[in-house]
Write an enzyme that holds these catalytic residues in place. Structure first.
Site, PDB file in Angstrom:
ATOM      1  N   CYS A  51       0.839  -1.200   0.000  1.00  0.00           N
ATOM      2  CA  CYS A  51       0.000   0.000   0.000  1.00  0.00           C
ATOM      3  C   CYS A  51       0.876   1.253   0.000  1.00  0.00           C
ATOM      4  O   CYS A  51       1.819   1.353   0.794  1.00  0.00           O
ATOM      5  CB  CYS A  51      -0.918   0.001   1.218  1.00  0.00           C
ATOM      6  SG  CYS A  51      -2.027   1.433   1.282  1.00  0.00           S
ATOM      7  N   CYS A  55       0.476   4.934   6.736  1.00  0.00           N
ATOM      8  CA  CYS A  55      -0.147   4.787   8.054  1.00  0.00           C
ATOM      9  C   CYS A  55       0.857   4.169   9.032  1.00  0.00           C
ATOM     10  O   CYS A  55       1.388   3.084   8.788  1.00  0.00           O
ATOM     11  CB  CYS A  55      -1.393   3.914   7.957  1.00  0.00           C
ATOM     12  SG  CYS A  55      -2.586   4.474   6.714  1.00  0.00           S
ATOM     13  N   CYS A  58       0.522   0.392  10.260  1.00  0.00           N
ATOM     14  CA  CYS A  58       0.166  -0.673   9.332  1.00  0.00           C
ATOM     15  C   CYS A  58       1.381  -1.388   8.746  1.00  0.00           C
ATOM     16  O   CYS A  58       2.247  -0.759   8.116  1.00  0.00           O
ATOM     17  CB  CYS A  58      -0.700  -0.104   8.209  1.00  0.00           C
ATOM     18  SG  CYS A  58      -1.330  -1.384   7.104  1.00  0.00           S
ATOM     19  N   CYS A  95     -15.994  -9.867   5.854  1.00  0.00           N
ATOM     20  CA  CYS A  95     -15.363  -8.595   5.515  1.00  0.00           C
ATOM     21  C   CYS A  95     -14.144  -8.853   4.637  1.00  0.00           C
ATOM     22  O   CYS A  95     -13.365  -9.778   4.903  1.00  0.00           O
ATOM     23  CB  CYS A  95     -14.929  -7.861   6.774  1.00  0.00           C
ATOM     24  SG  CYS A  95     -16.248  -7.649   7.984  1.00  0.00           S
ATOM     25  N   CYS A 126     -19.022  -6.769   3.831  1.00  0.00           N
ATOM     26  CA  CYS A 126     -18.329  -5.523   4.135  1.00  0.00           C
ATOM     27  C   CYS A 126     -17.028  -5.511   3.353  1.00  0.00           C
ATOM     28  O   CYS A 126     -16.402  -6.559   3.166  1.00  0.00           O
ATOM     29  CB  CYS A 126     -18.046  -5.416   5.637  1.00  0.00           C
ATOM     30  SG  CYS A 126     -17.180  -3.874   6.108  1.00  0.00           S
ATOM     31  N   CYS A 186     -19.252   1.907   7.941  1.00  0.00           N
ATOM     32  CA  CYS A 186     -18.477   1.283   9.020  1.00  0.00           C
ATOM     33  C   CYS A 186     -17.249   2.154   9.230  1.00  0.00           C
ATOM     34  O   CYS A 186     -16.394   2.247   8.344  1.00  0.00           O
ATOM     35  CB  CYS A 186     -18.087  -0.146   8.629  1.00  0.00           C
ATOM     36  SG  CYS A 186     -17.016  -0.986   9.827  1.00  0.00           S
ATOM     37  N   ARG A 264     -17.942  -2.706  17.299  1.00  0.00           N
ATOM     38  CA  ARG A 264     -17.185  -3.911  16.962  1.00  0.00           C
ATOM     39  C   ARG A 264     -15.851  -3.942  17.704  1.00  0.00           C
ATOM     40  O   ARG A 264     -15.003  -3.068  17.528  1.00  0.00           O
ATOM     41  CB  ARG A 264     -16.972  -3.980  15.449  1.00  0.00           C
ATOM     42  CG  ARG A 264     -18.283  -3.929  14.678  1.00  0.00           C
ATOM     43  CD  ARG A 264     -18.131  -4.261  13.213  1.00  0.00           C
ATOM     44  NE  ARG A 264     -19.365  -4.013  12.486  1.00  0.00           N
ATOM     45  CZ  ARG A 264     -20.403  -4.854  12.439  1.00  0.00           C
ATOM     46  NH1 ARG A 264     -20.330  -6.010  13.075  1.00  0.00           N
ATOM     47  NH2 ARG A 264     -21.495  -4.546  11.765  1.00  0.00           N
TER      48      ARG A 264
END
Length: 327
Positions: A51, A55, A58, A95, A126, A186, A264
């Site tokens: 990616c 972040c 991550c 998900c 999701c 979400c 969640r």
């Protein structure tokens, strides 16, 4: 339902005596959700690593030195097989997450087929694919996607300390695109990233004052991964793990301020004691991810969850009210 919460009101909730806070949170929870029911969800990484976002938490960021190799988008058939296995293991929600800044238009036909195939199994669907254009959001809505996940991560003020490759406003724009398309939102975040309580207040405030509350609010505890900015920064420091009581407080305040949302209990649960998880359920959490993996990190397995449910007298939720309302 209030969208006019002030930061002062939310800070006052955080400051309440712990047992009073739990009592109110459980009372709010029971007024809007079935008692003793928790939804079981499964999360699959359909495109891992590489990616371009930075972040700090991550391991899938291309800038992280986590040793994770970038992979291509999974074959549709492999995703549907994983979904079928998740359903057989008791999950009601499937998900799918892809490590992208945003999906390319060439990827959308396969993504659409995944949504249609999983939904045809009777599972709630999701996806989390990064930022979406309005057209991409409409394509997912037409395919029948139930939820789109796009976390705000932290408070608006703390956001730039965690991510520099996109802004907090970019996140909100995607949430708006999802909402306009008619998909359930979400959106939650991560606690334990070295933030202050004021940041946790700001994080809840940002969600609770959206024009409509997210139907789903994941609350994650940071899993510090070696090779990530935050994992290396917080390693061997008192900030490497958020205090359990403070984490439960965050769950409780989310429940009180967003009474209809599914709260969640997400990443970080594998390191929580049974007692801490029980307090989270008391505070209004009513969904967990089950299985051995959460994208690229470990997770409490299904056997452990079954044993915990039996001990606490909990049962898996069959239907999600938000999905029924959307239908």
């Amino acid at each position: 339902m209030r969208q006019d919460w002030t930061r002062e009101e939310i800070a006052a909730l955080f400051d309440r005596p712990f047992l009073d806070l739990l009592y109110e949170a459980q009372s709010v929870h029971r007024a809007h959700h079935p008692a003793n029911e928790v939804q079981l969800s499964t999360l699959l990484s359909i495109k891992t690593g590489g990616c371009p976002e930075d972040c700090g938490y991550c391991s899938q960021s291309a800038s992280a030195k986590s040793g994770l190799k970038a992979e291509k988008l999974m074959d549709v058939r492999a995703v549907l097989q994983a979904a079928a296995e998740a359903k057989d293991n008791g999950s009601g929600r499937f998900c799918m997450g892809a490590a992208w800044r945003n999906p390319k238009d060439r990827d959308m036909p396969a993504i659409v087929e995944m949504v249609k195939g999983v939904r045809a199994m009777g599972l709630e669907t999701c996806m989390t694919l990064g930022m979406l254009t309005p057209d991409q959001a409409r394509m997912l809505a037409d395919a029948g996607l139930d939820y789109y996940n796009h976390n705000i991560d932290t408070s608006p003020e703390n956001y730039a300390n965690i991510i520099s490759t996109r802004t907090f406003e970019d996140r909100i724009e995607t949430l708006n695109n999802v909402r306009v398309a008619g998909i359930n939102v979400c959106s939650g975040g991560i606690v334990g990233m070295g933030e202050t309580r004021e940041d946790r207040v700001g994080f809840i405030h940002a969600l609770a004052t959206l024009p409509a509350h997210p139907e789903s609010v994941p609350i994650n505890a940071l899993v510090p991964v070696k090779g990530t900015v935050l994992g290396d920064m917080l390693a061997d420091t008192p900030l490497a793990k958020i205090d359990d009581i403070e984490f439960v407080r965050t769950v409780a305040v989310a429940r009180i301020t967003m009474p209809h949302s599914m709260v969640r209990l997400s990443a970080g649960r594998e390191s929580m004691s049974e007692s801490t998880q029980a307090l989270c359920f008391m505070a209004g959490a009513n969904s967990i991810f089950t299985g051995d993996r959460l994208l690229t990190t470990g997770n409490a397995g299904g056997d452990a969850d079954s044993a915990l449910f039996a001990k606490l007298g909990l049962r898996p939720m069959i239907d999600d009210p938000a999905r029924e309302e959307a239908a």
